[in-house]
Design an enzyme around this catalytic site. Structure first.
Site, PDB file in Angstrom:
ATOM      1  N   SER A 155       0.823  -1.211   0.000  1.00 33.59           N
ATOM      2  CA  SER A 155       0.000   0.000   0.000  1.00 33.59           C
ATOM      3  C   SER A 155       0.856   1.260   0.000  1.00 33.59           C
ATOM      4  CB  SER A 155      -0.918   0.020   1.232  1.00 33.59           C
ATOM      5  OG  SER A 155      -1.808  -1.064   1.219  1.00 33.59           O
ATOM      6  N   GLU A 198      -1.275  -3.268  13.518  1.00 32.13           N
ATOM      7  CA  GLU A 198      -2.135  -3.052  12.356  1.00 32.13           C
ATOM      8  C   GLU A 198      -3.579  -3.405  12.688  1.00 32.13           C
ATOM      9  OE1 GLU A 198      -2.405  -4.237   7.635  1.00 32.13           O
ATOM     10  OE2 GLU A 198      -1.592  -5.707   9.024  1.00 32.13           O
ATOM     11  N   GLU A 231     -10.150 -15.600   8.769  1.00 27.52           N
ATOM     12  CA  GLU A 231      -9.876 -16.946   9.256  1.00 27.52           C
ATOM     13  C   GLU A 231      -8.577 -16.990  10.081  1.00 27.52           C
ATOM     14  OE1 GLU A 231     -12.649 -16.934   5.994  1.00 27.52           O
ATOM     15  OE2 GLU A 231     -10.614 -16.135   6.134  1.00 27.52           O
TER      16      GLU A 231
END
Length: 404
Positions: A167, A250, A384
């Protein structure tokens, strides 16, 4: 919970300062697609950034010697609340890329004094933007399978390999990269975390366009790129410990507990429903099924917010980033994706526009938010993966995948 006298005084001081210093011209500012600062980031925007940086409010809880304000978490929360109430915003976290939310907190924990002095002030002021070179084409959720290598060369590491989904790589000045420094060790034992400047011949970036339109993602290629050994974060070959901590930061930043970047307050979803669906003679939404699902979503959103508030209160303001962030990250993802789905349903065909005068900016933004929001359950560690972390580190269930 009422403010103490000191907190009340701090709130009044913050309110007065915002009233005096926030440029009125920015009252309608909002970021572009994917958080892009847009064309409105001109002189007044820079003035506002500089004023915030001078007070250390870009990273208010960081120590003053590293560009922060040395404030407590409750004081930082007050700043966010008063900015929201005043229609103001704090763009520095966004301007630093991954700096304020991820790189900076990790440098504070693992960095040398030299690294802190050189890197943190630029992050806290919003003047230096950071990206992260983690995922690779063949190393996504199984990040430890990464192949990008760093070989020692005197006082430097020489990097070769490819990263993906980086990013902001095309607009960042620095990168924190996870690299393999010992190919003979077990895959999690031969990894290191290095920091390197992006403006060098050995670094190439290629933007990736996504289905939602604009995108912050890039492919990043290291072709004999140079990272100085003094910018090794943590110990050599112990980068897995560093990146696990970085990823906790994060996830903490993705819980929905951070302040908004836009000066414009979004229209509450229940008001959207009244506008597009309409209300009956009894003042209720005409669609009973939608009314039920909307109420359920609002309760989930409220419960999520109250849980964040409870955790903060129980920590007495000294919020610790831990595996609990995985619970909040998944909760925030579910709330955000449900809201996007409901918004599109409420708007009907007006929520499916891509361009043109037949659609309002809010309608066009809604479909992009819906498309872009699909990535929330993937980035920062998939839904998950977070469930695995919750099962092992919080519920104490046995390891069923692999060690670590």
């Amino acid at each position: 919970m009422s403010d103490s006298k000191n907190m009340a005084a701090f709130r009044e001081e913050t309110r007065a300062w915002l009233k005096e210093n926030f440029p009125a011209s920015l009252a309608t500012w909002k970021p572009g697609e994917e958080g892009d600062l847009g064309s409105q980031s001109g002189e007044d925007f820079e003035t506002w950034r500089a004023r915030l940086a001078s007070r250390g409010w870009g990273a208010p809880t960081w120590p003053k010697e590293y560009g922060g304000a040395g404030l407590s978490h409750p004081q930082a929360k007050i700043i966010n609340e008063e900015m929201f109430a005043a229609g103001a915003f704090n763009p520095i976290s966004m301007m630093s890329g991954m700096g304020v939310t991820m790189v900076g907190p990790t440098v504070l924990e693992y960095g040398t004094e030299d690294q802190k002095q050189r890197h943190l002030p630029g992050i806290a002021s919003g003047q230096i933007r950071w990206c992260l070179g983690l995922s690779e084409p063949n190393a996504g959720s199984d990040l430890a399978s990464l192949a990008t290598k760093a070989e020692e060369d005197g006082d430097n590491f020489i990097l070769n390999g490819q990263k993906i989904w980086t990013s902001g790589a095309d607009i960042s000045q620095w990168c924190g990269a996870l690299v393999r420094t010992d190919p003979k060790a077990k895959k999690r034992d031969g990894i290191s975390f290095v920091m390197l400047p992006m403006d060098q011949p050995g670094v190439e970036t290629r933007p990736i366009r996504l289905i939602a339109g604009a995108s912050p993602f890039c492919e990043t290629y290291f072709n004999n790129a140079v990272a100085e050994k003094r910018d090794l974060l943590g110990k050599l070959n112990d980068g897995w410990s560093v990146v696990k901590r970085l990823l906790q930061h994060e996830r903490q930043s993705q819980t929905g507990s951070r302040g908004a970047f836009s000066a414009q307050k979004p229209t509450p979803i229940q008001e959207l429903a009244k506008t597009y669906v309409g209300i009956g003679s009894d003042g209720k939404l005409a669609d009973a099924d939608l009314r039920s699902r909307l109420a359920s979503h609002l309760m989930d959103a409220k419960a999520h917010g109250l849980t964040i508030a409870r955790i903060t209160a129980e920590a007495r303001g000294n919020v610790e980033v831990s595996a609990v962030a995985s619970i909040l990250k998944n909760s925030a993802t579910s709330v955000a994706q449900t809201k996007a789905e409901l918004s599109l349903e409420i708007m009907g065909s007006q929520g499916l526009g891509w361009e043109g005068s037949a659609f309002s900016q809010e309608e066009l933004g809604s479909v992009r938010e819906w498309l872009g929001g699909k990535a929330m359950s993937i980035y920062g560690g998939s839904f998950e993966v977070q469930n695995n972390i919750i099962s092992k580190n919080i519920l104490g269930l046995p390891e069923t995948t692999q060690k670590g």
